[in-house]
Scaffold this motif. Structure first.
Motif: not given
Lengths: 289, 325
Positions: B206-207, A202, A43, A37, A7-9, B9-12, B178-180, B199, A40, B203, B41-44
């Motif tokens: 930037s995304d 995930d 940063i 992609e 999972k992201g984040g 872009g950024k996850g979560g 997430a991502g591009i 948020e 970070n 980081a 990829d990570a379906p939620n």
């Protein structure tokens, strides 16, 4: 070793940067940010990016005077980038081309020439904290490009070309082969998750990937511990023969360090979370030697 | 038909929470909807809607993977030299294909001097799932087999199915990955607008800027949601000035809320389980703004579409220049 999560984040980069700072005291270390992609780590480390190199892949050019309109190139093209007109003349959609060279090798009249296409870049940056230093290698996909694996691979190879005792890889979110490429040949994988059903779901997927890659050592870190139930995370970890090695509580200190570009292990070394990271770094040292 | 993509872009940072709230509120207001979880990829998203079973689950795609027949291999190593994905290893004197890294292109088979020494097998690359939800709209979701190539094609297929289900006045809500990369490009392609989530951290900012470039490639109007705005209020002016410089309407600012993980643990949407919490109230307010945009689409579009084109330009090096290098 690789830090991943599915999972992201969930805190992959947070864990990777703090571990890098602590482990750099003991090892000559390279941190590879392979979340191409959304990279970070620089940063979070308050570091600029330097020593840029382009990532280029093969791009086919066609000599139409040699083309016999056999369509072999478009027949072997896996990504649908090579199309042919009704008469059989090929043309290319650059965005879709993965640079695999199949068209070049299949062409019977050598009508295809190898040009290049730049799809991203890599960086190499020195990072210093409290007298210990390490090298950060960052991969970055250009906006609008779709093929991440070549950028991950190039950044990884750049990291591995540097002389070091320990290579620490930070992967992207997800469970695809982009993440697998980043984790490939790791001795130890740390999956960072969070106590939510989404994190759990995930975690199962990413540990499945690690299983199928025969990664010898699999650890789980539960970040934002305390915000929800964690019992099932234990079950999932056991199912994949992985060990839950740390639980990091949710804390405002984390956000402060995250935002200020100094890992918490440096910014606030006496905090509870910093001591968790120090224990984790000690565990890594025991495994790696 | 109107298609709205949610990306960050950024996850979560809260894409799925925001996408699910928008869907539920639009449905409450009587909008005909189809919801797409485009993070294959990570379906939620189904976990937020409390879905445990799928009405339809079909295999999708025929990915290929190569295999070296060791008895025929002459150990020349050409395949390893040319593999664009680093998927071939030399293990104990034998060339072996790493099935997880192989993308299934034909390059190794074409350079191999021995006929039949490298063969390709078909693999299922993923599944497309569909189910009605208790909120009145169908959910289309996909799941890539873990470790298989990340592909935008499965997202395009999900969106094709959503468009086939949609009526003339339907809204399609697409929750992107997430991502591009390819899945995000496929999520944004053909959408009428994007809702970008950020948020207040460097980081995430930037995304955000990276995914914003993609919306510009598509000449697409975008709006912004600032999630967990109160975790770092010092950073808000930077985000706000980026929004005003680029004509991004800020739809709302959601406070950090400890109830969110509780609602997730119960697999219930936040705005249903804790309707009176500050975050839920803001989520509903944001969704109501989206409803207003949908109802007054022409007007909003004209006011917010990008004024300058900023097309994607591939960076290509010609063969003659490449040889000189």
């Amino acid at each position: 070793m690789a830090v991943t999560g599915g999972k992201g984040g969930t805190g992959k980069s947070f864990v990777a940067t703090n571990l890098a700072v602590l482990l750099a005291e003991y090892y000559s270390l390279v941190l590879a940010d392979l979340d191409v992609e959304a990279p970070n780590d620089h940063i979070l480390l308050g570091a600029g990016l330097s020593e840029e190199e382009p990532v280029d892949i093969m791009f086919p050019f066609i000599d139409y005077s040699k083309c016999i309109k056999c369509r072999a190139c478009s027949n072997v093209c896996d990504t649908g980038a090579m199309l042919t007109s009704r008469e059989g003349l090929p043309y290319i959609i650059p965005r879709l081309c993965s640079g695999c060279k199949s068209c070049y090798f299949v062409c019977p009249t050598r009508a295809i020439y190898m040009g290049r296409r730049i799809i991203g870049k890599t960086f190499k940056t020195n990072v210093n904290f409290n007298g210990s230093s390490f090298t950060l290698v960052t991969g970055m996909l250009n906006e609008g490009e779709e093929h991440t694996p070549p950028v991950v691979l190039r950044a990884k190879r750049r990291a591995l070309s540097l002389d070091a005792d320990l290579y620490l890889v930070d992967t992207s979110a997800g469970t695809s082969n982009t993440v697998a490429t980043a984790m490939d040949k790791s001795m130890l994988v740390i999956a960072v998750t969070e106590p939510t059903p989404l994190g759990l779901h995930d975690l199962d997927l990413i540990l499945h990937v690690a299983d199928s890659m025969d990664i010898p050592e699999k650890w789980v870190v539960i970040n934002k511990s305390g915000i929800g139930p964690e019992e099932k995370h234990q079950e999932i970890a056991e199912k994949h023969n992985a060990e839950i090695v740390a639980r990091i509580p949710y804390s405002k200190d984390v956000i402060d360090s995250y935002v200020k570009g100094t890992p918490i292990a440096v910014a606030n070394p006496h905090s509870e979370i910093s001591s968790i990271f120090r224990q984790l770094a000690e565990m890594v040292r025991e495994v790696i030697g | 038909m109107l298609e709205i993509a949610v990306a960050s872009g950024k996850g979560g940072v809260g894409k799925s929470t925001i996408a699910s709230s928008i869907a539920i509120v639009l449905a409450r207001k009587g909008v005909d909807l189809v919801v797409v979880d485009a993070d294959a990829d990570a379906p939620n998203l189904h976990l937020i809607f409390g879905i445990e079973e799928w009405h339809i689950e079909e295999p999708y795609g025929e990915a290929m993977v190569a295999e070296i027949i060791q008895e025929k291999c002459t150990r020349c190593g050409r395949c390893m030299e040319e593999c664009p994905y680093g998927a071939i290893d030399l293990v104990n004197g034998q060339y072996v294909i790493n099935k997880i890294l192989c993308e299934g292109c034909l390059t190794c088979t074409l350079v191999c001097p021995v006929k039949g020494a490298i063969v390709r097998h078909k693999l299922v690359s993923g599944y497309i799932r569909e189910t009605p939800t208790q909120y009145g709209f169908p959910l289309i979701s996909a799941r890539l087999e873990p470790g298989r190539p990340n592909t935008g094609k499965i997202v395009s297929e999900e969106k094709e199915r959503a468009r086939a289900k949609a009526k003339q006045d339907s809204v399609i809500v697409v929750d992107s990955a997430a991502g591009i990369g390819c899945q995000v490009v496929s999520s944004l392609a053909g959408a009428n607008m994007s809702i970008l989530v950020v948020e207040p951290t460097p980081a995430s900012f930037s995304d955000l800027k990276r995914v914003y470039v993609l919306t510009r490639h598509f000449m697409q109007p975008a709006a912004l949601v600032i999630n967990k705005y109160d975790i770092n209020e010092d950073f808000l002016p930077q985000i706000k000035s980026f929004a005003s410089d680029n004509n991004l309407e800020i739809l709302g600012m959601i406070p950090y809320d400890e109830n969110l993980p509780i609602s997730m643990a119960h697999m219930k949407p936040m705005i249903e389980m804790f309707p009176d919490s500050p975050a839920s109230k803001e989520l509903v307010k944001i969704a109501e703004k989206v409803y207003d945009i949908v109802v007054n689409w022409r007007k909003w579009y004209i006011e917010h579409r990008p004024k300058q084109p900023m097309p994607y330009k591939p960076q290509i090096i010609r063969p003659e220049d490449f040889k000189q290098q």
